[in-house]
Design an enzyme around this catalytic site. Structure first.
Site, PDB file in Angstrom:
ATOM      1  N   ASP A  19       0.820  -1.206   0.000  1.00 60.46           N
ATOM      2  CA  ASP A  19       0.000   0.000   0.000  1.00 60.46           C
ATOM      3  C   ASP A  19       0.854   1.256   0.000  1.00 60.46           C
ATOM      4  OD1 ASP A  19       0.861  -0.796   2.556  1.00 60.46           O
ATOM      5  OD2 ASP A  19      -0.629   0.459   3.542  1.00 60.46           O
ATOM      6  N   ARG A  42       5.752   4.190   5.809  1.00 61.42           N
ATOM      7  CA  ARG A  42       5.409   4.141   7.227  1.00 61.42           C
ATOM      8  C   ARG A  42       5.446   2.700   7.743  1.00 61.42           C
ATOM      9  NH1 ARG A  42      -0.574   5.893   5.722  1.00 61.42           N
ATOM     10  NH2 ARG A  42      -1.596   3.864   5.471  1.00 61.42           N
ATOM     11  N   ASP A  43       5.002   2.524   8.982  1.00 65.40           N
ATOM     12  CA  ASP A  43       5.031   1.203   9.619  1.00 65.40           C
ATOM     13  C   ASP A  43       3.823   0.381   9.159  1.00 65.40           C
ATOM     14  OD1 ASP A  43       3.201   2.844  10.839  1.00 65.40           O
ATOM     15  OD2 ASP A  43       3.657   2.201  12.885  1.00 65.40           O
ATOM     16  N   GLU A  44       3.832   0.003   7.882  1.00 66.50           N
ATOM     17  CA  GLU A  44       2.731  -0.784   7.319  1.00 66.50           C
ATOM     18  C   GLU A  44       3.279  -1.608   6.162  1.00 66.50           C
ATOM     19  OE1 GLU A  44      -1.944  -0.202   6.073  1.00 66.50           O
ATOM     20  OE2 GLU A  44      -0.790   1.458   6.904  1.00 66.50           O
ATOM     21  N   TRP A  54     -11.877  -5.900  -1.541  1.00 64.26           N
ATOM     22  CA  TRP A  54     -10.602  -6.516  -1.169  1.00 64.26           C
ATOM     23  C   TRP A  54     -10.580  -7.995  -1.580  1.00 64.26           C
ATOM     24  CZ3 TRP A  54     -12.248  -2.044   0.447  1.00 64.26           C
ATOM     25  CH2 TRP A  54     -11.326  -1.055   0.798  1.00 64.26           C
ATOM     26  N   GLU A  66      -2.532   8.880  -0.654  1.00 67.57           N
ATOM     27  CA  GLU A  66      -3.507   7.960  -0.079  1.00 67.57           C
ATOM     28  C   GLU A  66      -4.864   8.629   0.080  1.00 67.57           C
ATOM     29  OE1 GLU A  66      -3.825   4.974   3.756  1.00 67.57           O
ATOM     30  OE2 GLU A  66      -2.568   6.761   3.914  1.00 67.57           O
TER      31      GLU A  66
END
Length: 872
Positions: free
Chosen positions: A468, A472-474, A539, A752
């Site tokens: 995605d 960042r922390d993803e 999804w 985003e």
């Protein structure tokens, strides 16, 4: 007329024809073949083809056979020779027959298989002898082994097969093996662990040799995810899987594999994390560590761990590589050795330094996508430190991190000794090294920049799997993001092998968890880990719709066959949870995620009813699954899912369509889904919905009002129902929210949120704010198909539809795509009311010229022009 020479011979979807890019060690025993005919005279038609297959052993003469087939197929034709075995290398040429007879042979294409059977592996995992603690930031280590080849040996071929629990980079006799990054990448490790194959023939030598492997935490045991993330998802121990096979001129194969002869020891890498960066103390680095005769003081005998070779697999897609280097476009000297660098482009990568300074000097590198008040804005990174530290050894050094990657445009370099000279810091752009296949341009520079931003967001997030965001922390493989973006991706790059790998993980995780997870590979994280595993529309529909897109763009029915059980299981599960009324509103849904009207801290609170979105997708996936089943010869399934789709469409109309034809959720997304997924009961309802959608766009002043579900379909819903002007009004609006608003704010990637940066230049206060997400760039597919006007009209572009629909203020547009048959292109310009069009059709394909106000007409391969007067 002369018969042309084939070119670009390919095996499956491997990018082996790209010099210096193709991978060794593929896993196919009967690889299908494809080729192109770059130039062919008018009237050319392939009547047959010959395939010459030469098996090339490491020692001895090739064994060659020629196979002749009648017909005009040139895309993914069956392998004509015997099955390939492990370690085999073949050289293939193709010759085609036209009306004038046989033409010249193509240039040869080469393929080499890896280790295809579990019994081919003699290696075990090599790991540290000391116990590794769980859940802490641990120091990575090195492993090494010395070995001896006969002093009089002549090296014929040497291959290094490498994988790891963690990330690995190998050296042989002090030289790096290959140029891949983040090996072996991230898969659902419990189900699939890839290995890489390297040609190290030039690195080994007679006599004494050494091999060494760097290890890093990576996804195996490093911190992954948001809300603090999790450690040790797959295990606590790093381990290298190494099998080096050297064949000498006498035909002997010497195997050096993971066993009890390895050593483990500390290296200069003190910390390594994908989110948090690396700390490297160059004072601890000894370049002799991977050379024979190294005095390994403080090293200990390594421990071995068993290998389950059943999970090992060869890659289907390209590796992560450095694909470009960026130099700063601006440097601010902040004083005291601190400098702020602007690379002019948001991207994924890491910095390379060339520096000289006193021993013990610490240089710290921090990264961010945007500035605020003239400094790095790190808040959108959440808990990702994105910080690298280099401790200088005293003397000149060139260094970049090994096992981390960052998303950034700006970097802060602090602790720099002396002046920061030009070229001392460059940014190395990292992503999966896919071949570029699609281009677009038009007369509006803002739209051009939007398209370029989409390309960069794809590059930034196609890093071994489709993530995605890169910063960042993803950085997770969210299934909905990819599902809506797949058509755009498949035009811009050759993503087939890349996505085939990820879709295999989608199916594996689905089988384990009972549904398609929201992201793949699946790991339990925070709030998401506490949700029940239930089907979430948009999804989970990736299981049906993305293989369907790949088939449409490549002509490959095998991807449909491989993913069919997954696609079928998804639709059956949705049918079960929806129940007899066929309305998919009984489970948790994300709906039209990131609708611009949703509160910053609650992106699922869209204005369109989640059950409407889910039911629309239910009907659409059932209908597409019916078509897939028919193509695969599953006749009873085809009837079942066609009937199911009709039932869902009727239920949708009964629940969500009002008597006046408007949708119960009076939104751009609701009307767009109903129109494009053909869910409206009759022409009157369709006209009413289309007119209402156009009204909504006008009432919004051209501002966008859609999230993840509506954005990919809204312009198509308008242009396909006669509302081209409103579609262009949406496209070219610069008000917030809109596609071009970020461009006016200096964006170099797709955001985003529609308002990731607010009009006053401040960053959106929401916790979830990224400046590099590709999902909302799904509009680029409409730019290619409708604005420029090029689209597949038969699977694999065997027939190409050229159907530009000019509008807005555009006076010209163009697009080109490297189809499986070769280059196809279109360009058009407006002169008053006259539309001038030029198209290019590759040999092997046909074109359909569908211009406004005219009847479509078919054209053959070659270049064609046309002029039409646009309707007033």
């Amino acid at each position: 007329m002369s018969t042309p020479r084939p070119a670009s011979v390919r095996f499956e979807h491997h990018q082996l024809g790209r010099p210096g890019v193709g991978r060794l060690g593929v896993g196919d025993t009967r690889p299908r073949l494809s080729w192109q005919v770059p130039e062919a005279p008018a009237g050319y038609l392939q009547l047959g083809y010959r395939v010459e297959v030469a098996f090339e052993p490491p020692v001895g003469r090739p064994q060659t056979s020629v196979h002749e087939v009648r017909g005009n197929e040139q895309l993914l034709v069956p392998w004509p020779a015997r099955d390939l075995a492990s370690r085999e290398r073949v050289r293939v040429r193709v010759q085609v027959e036209g009306p004038d007879g046989w033409g010249p042979w193509s240039e040869p294409a080469v393929l080499e298989t890896g280790l295809l059977a579990a019994g081919d592996w003699s290696a075990r995992f090599v790991t540290a002898p000391w116990p590794e603690r769980a859940g802490t930031d641990r120091r990575p280590f090195l492993v090494r082994r010395e070995f001896t080849l006969p002093a009089d040996a002549r090296i014929a071929r040497a291959r290094l097969y490498l994988s790891a629990h963690g990330l690995a980079e190998a050296e042989v006799n002090g030289r790096r093996a290959g140029d891949e990054e983040l090996t072996p990448g991230w898969t659902s490790y419990a189900h699939r662990l890839r290995y890489a194959t390297f040609d190290v023939t030039d690195l080994v030598r007679p006599g004494a040799n050494a091999i060494g492997v760097w290890l890093g935490d990576g996804w195996w045991r490093g911190r992954i995810g948001f809300e603090g993330g999790v450690h040790d998802v797959y295990g606590t121990d790093l381990a290298a899987l190494v099998q080096l096979e050297v064949v000498t001129a006498d035909g002997t194969r010497h195997t050096i594999a993971g066993d009890g002869g390895w050593q483990a020891g500390p290296g200069p890498l003190l910390f390594s994390g994908l989110y948090d960066g690396e700390r490297f103390d160059a004072r601890l680095y000894d370049p002799a560590w991977s050379l024979p005769g190294f005095a390994a003081a403080g090293w200990e005998p390594a421990r071995t761990a068993p290998l389950d070779a059943g999970v090992l697999g060869a890659p289907t897609g390209p590796p992560v590589r450095c694909t470009e280097e960026l130099r700063p476009v601006a440097v601010q000297d902040k004083g005291n050795g601190r400098h702020l660098l602007d690379f002019g482009q948001n991207h994924s990568g890491r910095l390379r330094l060339r520096v000289d300074g006193p021993a013990g000097t610490e240089i710290t590198l921090r990264h961010a996508e945007v500035l605020q008040d003239g400094e790095l804005c790190a808040r959108p990174l959440r808990e990702a430190a994105a910080t690298d530290v280099l401790v200088l050894p005293g003397g000149p050094v060139e260094w970049e991190p090994r096992f981390t990657i960052h998303g950034y445009r700006y970097a802060e370099v602090s602790g720099w000794p002396g002046d920061l000279e030009d070229g001392a810091v460059v940014s190395r752009v990292l992503h999966s090294d896919m071949a570029r296949t699609g281009w677009f341009s038009c007369s509006d520079p803002l739209v051009d920049r939007l398209h370029e931003n989409t390309v960069w967001s794809l590059r930034s997030n196609f890093v071994d799997l489709p993530t995605d965001c890169p910063q960042r922390d993803e950085r997770l493989g969210w299934t909905g993001d990819l599902q809506v973006f797949a058509p755009t991706a498949a035009f811009l790059y050759d993503v087939s092998g890349f996505l085939h790998s990820w879709l295999a993980d989608v199916a594996a995780e689905q089988a384990e968890h009972g549904t398609v997870p929201l992201y793949v590979p699946w790991i339990p994280l925070g709030l998401w880990g506490r949700f029940p595993m239930v089907p979430a529309a948009v999804w989970g529909d990736v299981a049906v719709l993305t293989p369907d897109v790949l088939h449409s763009r490549t002509g490959d029915t095998e991807v449909l066959r491989r993913q069919y059980a997954s696609a079928r299981a998804w639709v059956e599960q949705v049918a079960t949870t929806a129940g007899p009324d066929r309305i998919a509103d009984k489970t948790f849904q994300l709906g039209d995620w990131l609708d611009p009207a949703a509160p910053p801290d609650s992106p699922a609170q869209a204005t369109t009813e989640p059950g409407l979105v889910a039911t629309a997708y239910f009907a659409h996936s059932a209908r597409r699954l019916s078509a897939v089943a028919a193509l695969l010869g599953e006749a009873s399934d085809a009837r079942r899912y066609a009937d199911l789709a009709q039932e869902v469409a009727a239920a949708f109309a009964g629940r969500f369509v009002r008597a006046d034809g408007r949708l119960s959720s009076d939104t751009q997304t609701a009307h767009s889904l109903a129109l494009l997924f053909d869910l409206l009961p009759g022409d009157d309802a369709r006209r009413a919905a289309a007119d209402r959608l156009a009204d909504l766009v006008r009432q919004a002043g051209g501002r966008i009002a859609t999230g993840f579900a509506g954005t990919p379909v809204v312009t198509d819903a308008l242009s396909s129902t006669g509302h081209v002007a409103e579609a262009y009004r949406l496209l070219q609006s610069t008000a917030c929210p809109s596609w071009l608003y970020p461009v006016t704010m200096g964006a170099t990637t797709v955001w985003e949120r529609w308002d990731s940066m607010l009009p006053d230049g401040s960053v959106n206060p929401g916790d979830m704010t990224s400046f590099n997400h590709y999902a909302l760039g799904a509009v680029a597919d409409w730019l290619h198909r409708v604005v420029a006007g090029i689209a597949p009209d038969a699977p694999g572009y065997r027939r190409i539809r050229f159907a530009p629909r000019p509008g807005g203020t555009l006076t010209s547009a163009a697009a080109a795509h490297l189809t499986p048959y070769g280059r196809a292109s279109i360009s058009w310009s407006l002169d008053g009311g006259l539309l001038r069009v030029a198209v290019e059709v590759p040999p092997g394909a046909t074109g359909v010229l569908d211009l406004p106000g005219t009847e479509p007409r078919e054209v053959g391969h070659g270049r064609h022009t046309a002029e039409v007067a646009l309707p007033a």
